[in-house]
Design a protein around this motif. Structure first.
Motif, PDB file in Angstrom:
ATOM      1  N   PHE A 297       0.813  -1.222   0.000  1.00 40.89           N
ATOM      2  CA  PHE A 297       0.000   0.000   0.000  1.00 40.89           C
ATOM      3  C   PHE A 297       0.850   1.278   0.000  1.00 40.89           C
ATOM      4  CE2 PHE A 297      -2.760   3.244   1.912  1.00 40.89           C
ATOM      5  CZ  PHE A 297      -3.818   3.205   1.023  1.00 40.89           C
ATOM      6  N   LEU A 299       3.929   1.721  -0.863  1.00 45.38           N
ATOM      7  CA  LEU A 299       4.765   1.796  -2.073  1.00 45.38           C
ATOM      8  C   LEU A 299       3.946   2.314  -3.251  1.00 45.38           C
ATOM      9  CD1 LEU A 299       7.814   0.826  -2.566  1.00 45.38           C
ATOM     10  CD2 LEU A 299       6.778  -0.983  -3.938  1.00 45.38           C
ATOM     11  N   VAL A 300       2.724   1.796  -3.381  1.00 47.30           N
ATOM     12  CA  VAL A 300       1.863   2.235  -4.487  1.00 47.30           C
ATOM     13  C   VAL A 300       1.402   3.675  -4.264  1.00 47.30           C
ATOM     14  CG1 VAL A 300      -0.373   1.852  -5.613  1.00 47.30           C
ATOM     15  CG2 VAL A 300       1.137  -0.083  -5.140  1.00 47.30           C
ATOM     16  N   MET A 301       0.995   3.971  -3.039  1.00 46.40           N
ATOM     17  CA  MET A 301       0.460   5.318  -2.782  1.00 46.40           C
ATOM     18  C   MET A 301       1.493   6.405  -3.062  1.00 46.40           C
ATOM     19  SD  MET A 301      -2.666   5.072  -2.264  1.00 46.40           S
ATOM     20  CE  MET A 301      -3.101   6.747  -1.735  1.00 46.40           C
ATOM     21  N   SER A 303       4.128   5.895  -5.164  1.00 42.15           N
ATOM     22  CA  SER A 303       4.819   5.587  -6.434  1.00 42.15           C
ATOM     23  C   SER A 303       6.326   5.478  -6.212  1.00 42.15           C
ATOM     24  CB  SER A 303       4.515   6.654  -7.492  1.00 42.15           C
ATOM     25  OG  SER A 303       3.132   6.749  -7.721  1.00 42.15           O
TER      26      SER A 303
ATOM     27  N   GLN B 117      -1.515  13.789  -7.740  1.00 40.81           N
ATOM     28  CA  GLN B 117      -1.759  12.401  -7.319  1.00 40.81           C
ATOM     29  C   GLN B 117      -0.798  11.975  -6.215  1.00 40.81           C
ATOM     30  OE1 GLN B 117       0.200  13.159  -9.739  1.00 40.81           O
ATOM     31  NE2 GLN B 117       1.498  11.485 -10.412  1.00 40.81           N
ATOM     32  N   PHE B 284       3.846  -2.351  -9.600  1.00 37.59           N
ATOM     33  CA  PHE B 284       2.478  -2.673  -9.187  1.00 37.59           C
ATOM     34  C   PHE B 284       1.600  -1.436  -9.320  1.00 37.59           C
ATOM     35  CE2 PHE B 284       4.951  -5.844  -6.913  1.00 37.59           C
ATOM     36  CZ  PHE B 284       4.160  -6.979  -6.989  1.00 37.59           C
ATOM     37  N   GLY B 286      -1.749  -1.838  -8.403  1.00 39.53           N
ATOM     38  CA  GLY B 286      -2.830  -2.119  -7.455  1.00 39.53           C
ATOM     39  C   GLY B 286      -2.245  -2.757  -6.211  1.00 39.53           C
ATOM     40  N   ILE B 287      -3.110  -2.994  -5.256  1.00 42.33           N
ATOM     41  CA  ILE B 287      -2.646  -3.485  -3.952  1.00 42.33           C
ATOM     42  C   ILE B 287      -2.870  -4.989  -3.848  1.00 42.33           C
ATOM     43  CG2 ILE B 287      -2.874  -3.240  -1.458  1.00 42.33           C
ATOM     44  CD1 ILE B 287      -1.981  -0.672  -2.872  1.00 42.33           C
ATOM     45  N   ALA B 307       8.477  -1.475  -7.837  1.00 43.51           N
ATOM     46  CA  ALA B 307       7.895  -0.143  -7.706  1.00 43.51           C
ATOM     47  C   ALA B 307       6.386  -0.214  -7.547  1.00 43.51           C
ATOM     48  CB  ALA B 307       8.238   0.701  -8.930  1.00 43.51           C
ATOM     49  N   GLY B 308       5.830   0.895  -7.095  1.00 43.51           N
ATOM     50  CA  GLY B 308       4.390   1.081  -7.129  1.00 43.51           C
ATOM     51  C   GLY B 308       4.083   2.309  -7.953  1.00 43.51           C
ATOM     52  N   SER B 309       2.855   2.382  -8.448  1.00 40.32           N
ATOM     53  CA  SER B 309       2.447   3.592  -9.168  1.00 40.32           C
ATOM     54  C   SER B 309       0.977   3.832  -8.885  1.00 40.32           C
ATOM     55  CB  SER B 309       2.689   3.430 -10.671  1.00 40.32           C
ATOM     56  OG  SER B 309       2.318   4.612 -11.353  1.00 40.32           O
ATOM     57  N   ASN B 310       0.664   5.063  -8.554  1.00 42.25           N
ATOM     58  CA  ASN B 310      -0.676   5.411  -8.110  1.00 42.25           C
ATOM     59  C   ASN B 310      -1.329   6.412  -9.074  1.00 42.25           C
ATOM     60  OD1 ASN B 310      -2.918   5.579  -6.425  1.00 42.25           O
ATOM     61  ND2 ASN B 310      -2.061   7.307  -5.292  1.00 42.25           N
TER      62      ASN B 310
END
Lengths: 368, 368
Positions: A297, A299-301, A303, B117, B284, B286-287, B307-310
């Motif tokens: 969560f 990490l995604v939030m 980015s 964002q 990613f 999504g979660i 990585a994450g991306s929101n």
């Protein structure tokens, strides 16, 4: 082929897992079989890196299959023999440095892009079989020795302006932190940088990152290294203590880049992710044995990125050396006569370096 | 202030965790209190996204505190009322789209950089309290409704050339994959791209990435979606089955970028890391509920990234819409009359979309 001195290949070999306790044995070894792109190097200096101790004491796996192991991979010395097809424009008499990698396949896309450190068949500087030419099957031998032989591509010229003893720790520790700092744009894209661990790699990371123009915060367990960190160029310091969340509360979303030079048995990465700015990178340059674990969560939030970075290529080492000269950067080293390696290594394992030990072959012309 | 139609705020509200089973209740709701940078929008279309179902059915936490919840965050409609200080140049009569975010603080560094964002105080399009102006404390209400009210900054103009029904799924699902594809340089820096999951987001990721000039490989559990993936623009397809290591053996070090659009209860990231090229990114969008777990060695050796991306910012949404028009990209949608939402939602939860459901307010002028 041109030769200045006929090398005699002798070095300090680990014979069992107690090698770091003062049991390295000075003995002859067989160098790799000669290829025409090889050089022989008279070793003046060799840094001691954590990987040497890890390999020697069996942390990388049982030592039985690899002994005798001649480690050392922060090598600086003088070229004494050059084959008929040297790379890097090498000539006899030139000062060169060799880091953790001593060969690559030359055929993969990464080698062709001169990103040799990404070659899946990379040969590391000790205990590893060469895979090309006459040398195929020869085992790589490192810098705890009087002479080194290997591919000239991986022997990088040391600028005349640089004290070659100071160049030694740059060859592995230095490039390992310079590479991600350069790649992620320290001082430009990455303005706020955290450095976890003030040790061999960490102290060079602080020197580099501040010289690149970044605002640097050192992150360490206690206050013990605060004064040093500030002298090295850090303007911020976080002593984490045992409660990371409390220690980090005031620093949330602060860092564009965090480089982790610390390799504890396990690493609480989840506590560090909130420190990253959006699009930020947390970059490991060493191996933490226990698998990382973290929820997606945050990490995604934000980015954000969890990354690894592995040494650097010869071109990157050359750029680093040029930068070090330009900025007059001086790693903090203590010199030991290489004949005293059986005292130096236990002291290294004890955590004594402030912040890098460099072994000196005085008989080869190295200066204490 | 100019007004075309006096909006009546009614929508389909979830009253308990069984809302997705056909129990959404059409009822009046209180819109946010009016601010002069707000717009009122007559909703013509709204996509259904996985997050709507997750929120409605309590996967994000107990629904007690948030009911009634009016979800829907892929909103397209016509501006019917504009305040005295609209952003984005909005005018009555204009077609706009609203995605997952409907406000931000406007004061943090990210807002000032128009990376809204990344704002730590972002307001999402349903169930969230606004925090500025008159609207402070009002709860955001989404697009499963006849009208929407919110800050004009987050209502992005839809180009005339684009079928507004096709724009709906772009507002959240589309931008969520467009953002990392653009950020990591799909087609330029990232030439070989893997897309995990061929669904709502995955199918748009394939459309975008191939239109950007990348070589795209879809990664799915079975062969079932192979034909669709090829039609969407993929040139490679990996059906993983249950043995990921066997399925991936021939694809080691293949991908500059992998975007994961799949959100299973847990995700075996360690099996995917070897797929990355050096410097590659596994991203990613999504979660995955269960924490990720992986050893650092392969990540460091290949200098790779997790990585994450929101979602994306309003400027990014505008760039995406321009790109979609230029490349004539058409998401694959099925239309449902919004009055049939209590049939559409169970079908959505059942996994029926190929690949996105769009609800249509025919009474507002939406076209089936």
């Amino acid at each position: 082929m041109s030769t200045a001195t006929e090398p005699v290949f002798k070095g300090w070999a680990g014979l069992d897992a107690k090698a770091c306790q003062g049991n390295l044995d000075f003995q002859s070894f067989e160098p790799k079989k000669w290829d025409e792109d090889d050089v022989d190097v008279k070793i003046l200096y060799c840094g001691i890196c954590g990987s040497d101790a890890s390999a020697l004491s069996g942390e990388w796996g049982p030592v039985d299959g690899v002994c005798p192991q001649v480690c050392g991979h922060e090598i600086v010395g003088e070229v004494v023999k050059v084959g008929s097809s040297p790379e890097n424009g090498l000539k006899v008499g030139q000062m060169v440095g060799i880091g953790a990698q001593c060969d690559s396949c030359r055929e993969c896309v990464d080698c062709k892009n001169h990103e040799e450190q990404c070659c899946p068949k990379m040969v590391i500087t000790f205990n590893s079989p060469f895979a090309r030419g006459n040398g195929k099957g020869s085992i790589s031998r490192g810098g705890f020795a009087k002479y080194w032989r290997g591919p000239s591509r991986f022997a990088v010229p040391i600028p005349d302006e640089l004290d070659p003893a100071l160049a030694a720790p740059l060859m592995c520790g230095g490039i390992t932190v310079f590479n991600p700092l350069e790649h992620y744009g320290a001082g430009t894209k990455a303005k706020n940088i955290g450095i976890v661990g003030v040790g061999g790699l960490g102290h060079m990371a602080i020197l580099f990152a501040s010289a690149m123009g970044a605002k640097v915060t050192a992150i360490s367990r206690s206050e013990a290294k605060k004064e040093d960190a500030i002298k090295l160029g850090a303007t911020g310091y976080i002593a984490t203590g045992d409660d990371l969340q409390a220690a980090f509360a005031a620093h949330a979303r602060s860092f564009d880049l965090i480089i982790c030079t610390s390799n504890p048995p396990e690493f609480p990465i989840a506590d560090y992710i909130p420190l990253l700015r959006p699009r930020g990178v947390f970059c490991f340059v060493g191996i933490v044995p226990k698998p990382l674990e973290f929820g997606l969560f945050p990490l995604v939030m934000s980015s954000a990125h969890i990354a690894g970075s592995n040494i650097g290529n010869p071109d990157g080492i050359a750029r680093m050396l040029k930068f070090v000269v330009e900025k007059n950067i001086k790693p903090w080293i203590q010199r030991w006569d290489m004949d005293e390696i059986n005292k130096a290594m236990p002291s290294f394992v004890n955590g004594d370096p402030r912040y890098r030990f460099v072994l000196v072959n005085t008989d080869n012309g190295g200066k204490m």
